[in-house]
Write a protein that holds these residues in place. Sequence first.
Motif, PDB file in Angstrom:
ATOM      1  N   UNK A 237      -9.922 -22.476   7.441  1.00 18.40           N
ATOM      2  CA  UNK A 237      -9.053 -22.089   8.561  1.00 18.40           C
ATOM      3  C   UNK A 237      -7.609 -21.812   8.126  1.00 18.40           C
ATOM      4  N   UNK A 238      -7.274 -22.200   6.916  1.00 21.35           N
ATOM      5  CA  UNK A 238      -5.901 -21.987   6.433  1.00 21.35           C
ATOM      6  C   UNK A 238      -5.748 -20.668   5.675  1.00 21.35           C
ATOM      7  N   UNK A 239      -6.832 -19.885   5.606  1.00 17.42           N
ATOM      8  CA  UNK A 239      -6.791 -18.635   4.812  1.00 17.42           C
ATOM      9  C   UNK A 239      -7.039 -17.423   5.709  1.00 17.42           C
ATOM     10  N   UNK A 240      -6.223 -16.387   5.505  1.00 15.62           N
ATOM     11  CA  UNK A 240      -6.496 -15.121   6.188  1.00 15.62           C
ATOM     12  C   UNK A 240      -6.699 -14.036   5.131  1.00 15.62           C
ATOM     13  N   UNK A 241      -7.403 -13.010   5.546  1.00 14.22           N
ATOM     14  CA  UNK A 241      -7.695 -11.908   4.647  1.00 14.22           C
ATOM     15  C   UNK A 241      -6.871 -10.691   5.070  1.00 14.22           C
ATOM     16  N   UNK A 242      -6.309  -9.965   4.108  1.00 15.01           N
ATOM     17  CA  UNK A 242      -5.621  -8.699   4.411  1.00 15.01           C
ATOM     18  C   UNK A 242      -6.435  -7.622   3.697  1.00 15.01           C
ATOM     19  N   UNK A 243      -7.225  -6.918   4.485  1.00 18.70           N
ATOM     20  CA  UNK A 243      -8.212  -6.013   3.902  1.00 18.70           C
ATOM     21  C   UNK A 243      -7.879  -4.556   4.222  1.00 18.70           C
ATOM     22  N   UNK A 244      -8.044  -3.704   3.236  1.00 17.84           N
ATOM     23  CA  UNK A 244      -7.801  -2.261   3.437  1.00 17.84           C
ATOM     24  C   UNK A 244      -8.705  -1.732   4.547  1.00 17.84           C
ATOM     25  N   UNK A 245      -9.919  -2.279   4.635  1.00 18.75           N
ATOM     26  CA  UNK A 245     -10.884  -1.795   5.625  1.00 18.75           C
ATOM     27  C   UNK A 245     -10.447  -2.067   7.069  1.00 18.75           C
ATOM     28  N   UNK A 246      -9.492  -2.982   7.228  1.00 18.89           N
ATOM     29  CA  UNK A 246      -9.018  -3.287   8.589  1.00 18.89           C
ATOM     30  C   UNK A 246      -7.710  -2.554   8.917  1.00 18.89           C
ATOM     31  N   UNK A 247      -7.185  -1.780   7.973  1.00 17.67           N
ATOM     32  CA  UNK A 247      -5.934  -1.050   8.227  1.00 17.67           C
ATOM     33  C   UNK A 247      -6.244   0.302   8.852  1.00 17.67           C
ATOM     34  N   UNK A 248      -5.237   0.858   9.563  1.00 14.98           N
ATOM     35  CA  UNK A 248      -5.537   2.150  10.175  1.00 14.98           C
ATOM     36  C   UNK A 248      -5.521   3.267   9.125  1.00 14.98           C
ATOM     37  N   UNK A 249      -6.234   4.325   9.460  1.00  9.81           N
ATOM     38  CA  UNK A 249      -6.484   5.401   8.504  1.00  9.81           C
ATOM     39  C   UNK A 249      -5.184   6.013   7.969  1.00  9.81           C
ATOM     40  N   UNK A 250      -4.160   6.098   8.821  1.00  4.91           N
ATOM     41  CA  UNK A 250      -2.869   6.678   8.419  1.00  4.91           C
ATOM     42  C   UNK A 250      -2.237   5.895   7.274  1.00  4.91           C
TER      43      UNK A 250
END
Length: 272
Positions: A237-250
């Motif tokens: 619960x203390x970790x978050x993911x920053x993933x390219x797949x969740x970013x907008x296409x722009x």
Amino acid sequence: MESKEIIARLERQNYLMEKRYEILKSMICDIYDEVIPQKKVCPICKSEIRCYIPYGTPKLRYHAQCPVCLGAERERLLARYLELHWENLTAHKISQGEPVKLLHFAPEGAFYQHFKDNKNIDYYPVDFNPDFPYHIVKAVDITDIPYPNDYFDLIICFHVLQNVTDEKKALKEVKRVLGPNGSAIFCDNINQELEVTLEDEKYDTSELREQYYGNGQYVRGYGRDYIERLGSVWGRDSIVKYSVDELDAEEVKKYYLRRGEEICIYKKQIES
Ligand SMILES: [Zn+2]
């Protein structure tokens, strides 16, 4: 022919070569401006560039590396994350008017000077190898970090864990030296086709590791359970993911990010 004449002729030829080179260079720039009129801004070094250059082995990736700072897609993802979340990451320190204590394992060249020159950062670049190509403050084994408890505000560790045999000890050490509300940003090579990380003691030669993990130096081949492995020590619960797949296409298009890439951010909670 007199030697003086020969030298004069060679100098003249040299001069003409330089002239030709200058003309050729400006022609290439004109062609680039015509074909690629819109320059891009590298999110790491902020340079205006015409295009990213190919990079990578064994398969060369197009639009991969910034020609100025040599940062690749994954570093650009980190740069964007830091840019968008810097205030949040360092709020506890900024409010005290103190520089951010940053521990950076195996520092990437693209970030090294940038962090070093930043007056708001108290920078600790370190590596296991004392002969690391960039100047490090200390040779550091991540499983035995020679700093006190709660010492750092931010830890960046890319492409290190995949080389460390005692993964859990390394993660415990990172947690120990990270101060309350501090963050650790981790990234390793992940094989998205693997559901579970591949790790077997019998793959004990560089040939076998190359064959099974994709690199002779790795001690395991991470799969999609990477974040769960970090969470087994830090708490999921203390970790978050920053993933390219969740970013907008722009965003992906603008910074030439690569699909499938992700970084994991652990925030150390204040223990009650
Ligand atoms: Zn750059």
